[in-house]
Motif scaffolding. Structure first.
Motif, PDB file in Angstrom:
ATOM      1  N   ALA A 116       0.869  -1.181   0.000  1.00 10.37           N
ATOM      2  CA  ALA A 116       0.000   0.000   0.000  1.00 10.37           C
ATOM      3  C   ALA A 116       0.903   1.228   0.000  1.00 10.37           C
ATOM      4  O   ALA A 116       2.131   1.113   0.093  1.00 10.37           O
ATOM      5  N   THR A 117       0.302   2.392  -0.136  1.00 10.76           N
ATOM      6  CA  THR A 117       1.041   3.650  -0.077  1.00 10.76           C
ATOM      7  C   THR A 117       0.474   4.482   1.071  1.00 10.76           C
ATOM      8  O   THR A 117      -0.495   4.089   1.726  1.00 10.76           O
ATOM      9  N   HIS A 118       1.041   5.633   1.276  1.00  9.15           N
ATOM     10  CA  HIS A 118       0.501   6.521   2.307  1.00  9.15           C
ATOM     11  C   HIS A 118      -0.918   6.969   1.957  1.00  9.15           C
ATOM     12  O   HIS A 118      -1.696   7.336   2.847  1.00  9.15           O
ATOM     13  N   GLN A 127       4.559  -3.844   3.227  1.00  7.80           N
ATOM     14  CA  GLN A 127       5.438  -2.712   2.963  1.00  7.80           C
ATOM     15  C   GLN A 127       4.648  -1.533   2.420  1.00  7.80           C
ATOM     16  O   GLN A 127       3.799  -1.700   1.546  1.00  7.80           O
ATOM     17  N   ARG A 128       4.934  -0.361   2.974  1.00  7.53           N
ATOM     18  CA  ARG A 128       4.361   0.870   2.437  1.00  7.53           C
ATOM     19  C   ARG A 128       5.356   1.425   1.431  1.00  7.53           C
ATOM     20  O   ARG A 128       6.498   1.728   1.791  1.00  7.53           O
ATOM     21  N   VAL A 129       4.932   1.575   0.186  1.00  6.29           N
ATOM     22  CA  VAL A 129       5.832   1.992  -0.884  1.00  6.29           C
ATOM     23  C   VAL A 129       5.513   3.421  -1.315  1.00  6.29           C
ATOM     24  O   VAL A 129       4.375   3.879  -1.186  1.00  6.29           O
ATOM     25  N   PRO A 130       6.487   4.138  -1.848  1.00 11.10           N
ATOM     26  CA  PRO A 130       6.223   5.498  -2.340  1.00 11.10           C
ATOM     27  C   PRO A 130       5.376   5.464  -3.598  1.00 11.10           C
ATOM     28  O   PRO A 130       5.466   4.532  -4.403  1.00 11.10           O
ATOM     29  N   THR A 131       4.559   6.483  -3.785  1.00 15.28           N
ATOM     30  CA  THR A 131       3.765   6.568  -5.006  1.00 15.28           C
ATOM     31  C   THR A 131       4.676   6.929  -6.183  1.00 15.28           C
ATOM     32  O   THR A 131       5.692   7.590  -6.013  1.00 15.28           O
ATOM     33  N   GLU A 132       4.276   6.498  -7.389  1.00 24.23           N
ATOM     34  CA  GLU A 132       5.091   6.711  -8.581  1.00 24.23           C
ATOM     35  C   GLU A 132       5.012   8.145  -9.105  1.00 24.23           C
ATOM     36  O   GLU A 132       5.791   8.537  -9.953  1.00 24.23           O
ATOM     37  N   SER A 133       4.050   8.911  -8.603  1.00 24.58           N
ATOM     38  CA  SER A 133       3.934  10.310  -8.976  1.00 24.58           C
ATOM     39  C   SER A 133       3.621  11.105  -7.712  1.00 24.58           C
ATOM     40  O   SER A 133       3.542  10.534  -6.617  1.00 24.58           O
ATOM     41  N   ALA A 134       3.458  12.401  -7.856  1.00 22.34           N
ATOM     42  CA  ALA A 134       3.186  13.247  -6.694  1.00 22.34           C
ATOM     43  C   ALA A 134       2.164  14.304  -7.074  1.00 22.34           C
ATOM     44  O   ALA A 134       2.180  14.819  -8.197  1.00 22.34           O
ATOM     45  N   VAL A 135       1.275  14.604  -6.142  1.00 19.08           N
ATOM     46  CA  VAL A 135       0.214  15.591  -6.363  1.00 19.08           C
ATOM     47  C   VAL A 135       0.209  16.558  -5.188  1.00 19.08           C
ATOM     48  O   VAL A 135       0.144  16.136  -4.025  1.00 19.08           O
ATOM     49  N   TRP A 136       0.269  17.840  -5.506  1.00 22.54           N
ATOM     50  CA  TRP A 136       0.274  18.864  -4.459  1.00 22.54           C
ATOM     51  C   TRP A 136      -0.989  18.763  -3.616  1.00 22.54           C
ATOM     52  O   TRP A 136      -2.086  18.678  -4.136  1.00 22.54           O
ATOM     53  N   GLY A 137      -0.832  18.759  -2.298  1.00 17.27           N
ATOM     54  CA  GLY A 137      -1.967  18.698  -1.390  1.00 17.27           C
ATOM     55  C   GLY A 137      -2.384  17.289  -1.031  1.00 17.27           C
ATOM     56  O   GLY A 137      -3.208  17.098  -0.129  1.00 17.27           O
ATOM     57  N   ILE A 138      -1.819  16.295  -1.719  1.00 13.00           N
ATOM     58  CA  ILE A 138      -2.144  14.896  -1.427  1.00 13.00           C
ATOM     59  C   ILE A 138      -0.894  14.121  -1.038  1.00 13.00           C
ATOM     60  O   ILE A 138      -0.876  13.419  -0.030  1.00 13.00           O
ATOM     61  N   SER A 139       0.155  14.251  -1.845  1.00  8.94           N
ATOM     62  CA  SER A 139       1.373  13.485  -1.623  1.00  8.94           C
ATOM     63  C   SER A 139       2.129  13.972  -0.390  1.00  8.94           C
ATOM     64  O   SER A 139       2.017  15.135   0.009  1.00  8.94           O
ATOM     65  N   ARG A 140       2.902  13.055   0.180  1.00  9.77           N
ATOM     66  CA  ARG A 140       3.695  13.359   1.372  1.00  9.77           C
ATOM     67  C   ARG A 140       5.181  13.324   1.027  1.00  9.77           C
ATOM     68  O   ARG A 140       5.629  12.442   0.298  1.00  9.77           O
ATOM     69  N   TRP A 141       5.896  14.283   1.576  1.00 13.30           N
ATOM     70  CA  TRP A 141       7.332  14.359   1.325  1.00 13.30           C
ATOM     71  C   TRP A 141       8.003  13.081   1.825  1.00 13.30           C
ATOM     72  O   TRP A 141       7.769  12.626   2.921  1.00 13.30           O
ATOM     73  N   ALA A 164       6.697   9.844  -1.865  1.00 14.52           N
ATOM     74  CA  ALA A 164       6.299   9.941  -3.274  1.00 14.52           C
ATOM     75  C   ALA A 164       7.554  10.192  -4.103  1.00 14.52           C
ATOM     76  O   ALA A 164       8.464  10.891  -3.659  1.00 14.52           O
ATOM     77  N   ASN A 165       7.601   9.590  -5.280  1.00 12.42           N
ATOM     78  CA  ASN A 165       8.749   9.803  -6.162  1.00 12.42           C
ATOM     79  C   ASN A 165       8.737  11.231  -6.716  1.00 12.42           C
ATOM     80  O   ASN A 165       7.708  11.721  -7.155  1.00 12.42           O
ATOM     81  N   TRP A 166       9.900  11.863  -6.674  1.00 11.87           N
ATOM     82  CA  TRP A 166      10.019  13.238  -7.142  1.00 11.87           C
ATOM     83  C   TRP A 166      11.229  13.343  -8.065  1.00 11.87           C
ATOM     84  O   TRP A 166      12.271  12.776  -7.752  1.00 11.87           O
ATOM     85  N   PRO A 167      11.140  14.016  -9.207  1.00 11.26           N
ATOM     86  CA  PRO A 167       9.962  14.730  -9.702  1.00 11.26           C
ATOM     87  C   PRO A 167       8.854  13.775 -10.146  1.00 11.26           C
ATOM     88  O   PRO A 167       9.134  12.644 -10.530  1.00 11.26           O
ATOM     89  N   PRO A 168       7.602  14.238 -10.075  1.00  6.07           N
ATOM     90  CA  PRO A 168       6.482  13.370 -10.421  1.00  6.07           C
ATOM     91  C   PRO A 168       6.495  12.973 -11.884  1.00  6.07           C
ATOM     92  O   PRO A 168       6.879  13.760 -12.746  1.00  6.07           O
ATOM     93  N   ALA A 221      -5.775   7.471  -8.929  1.00 12.50           N
ATOM     94  CA  ALA A 221      -4.775   7.421  -9.994  1.00 12.50           C
ATOM     95  C   ALA A 221      -3.377   7.177  -9.436  1.00 12.50           C
ATOM     96  O   ALA A 221      -2.582   6.444 -10.033  1.00 12.50           O
ATOM     97  N   LEU A 222      -3.062   7.771  -8.304  1.00 15.23           N
ATOM     98  CA  LEU A 222      -1.755   7.552  -7.676  1.00 15.23           C
ATOM     99  C   LEU A 222      -1.583   6.089  -7.283  1.00 15.23           C
ATOM    100  O   LEU A 222      -0.518   5.488  -7.506  1.00 15.23           O
ATOM    101  N   ILE A 223      -2.622   5.506  -6.701  1.00 13.37           N
ATOM    102  CA  ILE A 223      -2.557   4.095  -6.300  1.00 13.37           C
ATOM    103  C   ILE A 223      -2.391   3.210  -7.521  1.00 13.37           C
ATOM    104  O   ILE A 223      -1.553   2.296  -7.549  1.00 13.37           O
ATOM    105  N   ALA A 224      -3.182   3.475  -8.558  1.00 10.63           N
ATOM    106  CA  ALA A 224      -3.161   2.629  -9.751  1.00 10.63           C
ATOM    107  C   ALA A 224      -1.834   2.706 -10.487  1.00 10.63           C
ATOM    108  O   ALA A 224      -1.269   1.674 -10.881  1.00 10.63           O
TER     109      ALA A 224
END
Length: 199
Positions: free
Chosen positions: A81-83, A111-125, A128-132, A164-167
């Motif tokens: 899962a992710t955050h 295991q909690r894994v980082p998301t493959e993209s990042a969205v302002w206001g949703i993603s956590r520093w 999430a992979n950066w840059p998105p 979309a982030l989860i998928a």
């Protein structure tokens, strides 16, 4: 509980990264699944033997605490899962249910894994992979919104962004997405992912 795969014509072989990471056919499912357009596979099928694990959507945790889904059904595969899922569970209004959901998350997720993209206001520093990677995330988000609109499904834009982030994370990592959200399942398959929809 079954795996549903979109088919272009007849049954095609499933190949690609981690067993299901990239399906070698184009999905053409744009509405409710029909027997004529999907192949139904048993969860214990050899086709899943090499999958990297399962990405649990937020709604699966509700199924787990309600007894509608059993951890044993995942046949010992690693659960991810992710955050995003944890944050959604933490927004549950009822305090007792919220605590049960958070406890279940901690108990079953390997295991909690980082998301493959990042969205302002949703993603956590740091989670999430950066840059998105917007080239993967944005088309998937657009398709989820289109399917929800066609189905007249009212969902907040931020919830669609979370979906979309989860998928996209599941697709890129080669995880099989487990969700009861029909539109999310359809979009994920169309973008090359594999999905299990609890009965």
């Amino acid at each position: 509980h079954v795996v549903v795969l979109p088919l272009e014509h007849d049954v095609e072989s499933v190949q690609g990264h981690a067993g299901f990471g990239q399906l070698q056919h184009r999905a053409q499912v744009a509405g409710p699944l029909r027997a004529a357009t999907v192949k139904v596979l048993n969860l214990a099928s050899d086709d899943l033997s090499e999958c990297a694990g399962y990405m649990l959507d937020t709604n699966v945790f509700n199924g787990l605490i309600d007894g509608l889904v059993q951890v044993e059904q995942f046949d010992g595969k690693r659960l991810f899962a992710t955050h995003v899922q944890f944050d959604e569970l933490s927004d549950t209004p009822d305090a007792v249910r919220r605590e049960k959901l958070q406890s279940k998350f901690s108990a079953v997720v390997d295991q909690r894994v980082p998301t493959e993209s990042a969205v302002w206001g949703i993603s956590r520093w740091g989670q999430a992979n950066w840059p998105p990677r917007k080239d993967d995330y944005e088309p998937l988000l657009a398709r989820i919104r289109e399917l929800d609109r066609l189905a007249k499904k009212k969902k907040k834009k931020e919830n669609q962004s979370r979906d979309a982030l989860i998928a996209v994370t599941a697709i890129k990592a080669g995880y099989v997405l487990v969700t009861s959200d029909q539109n999310l399942a359809t979009a994920t398959k169309e973008f090359g992912g594999a999905v299990i929809m609890p009965a």
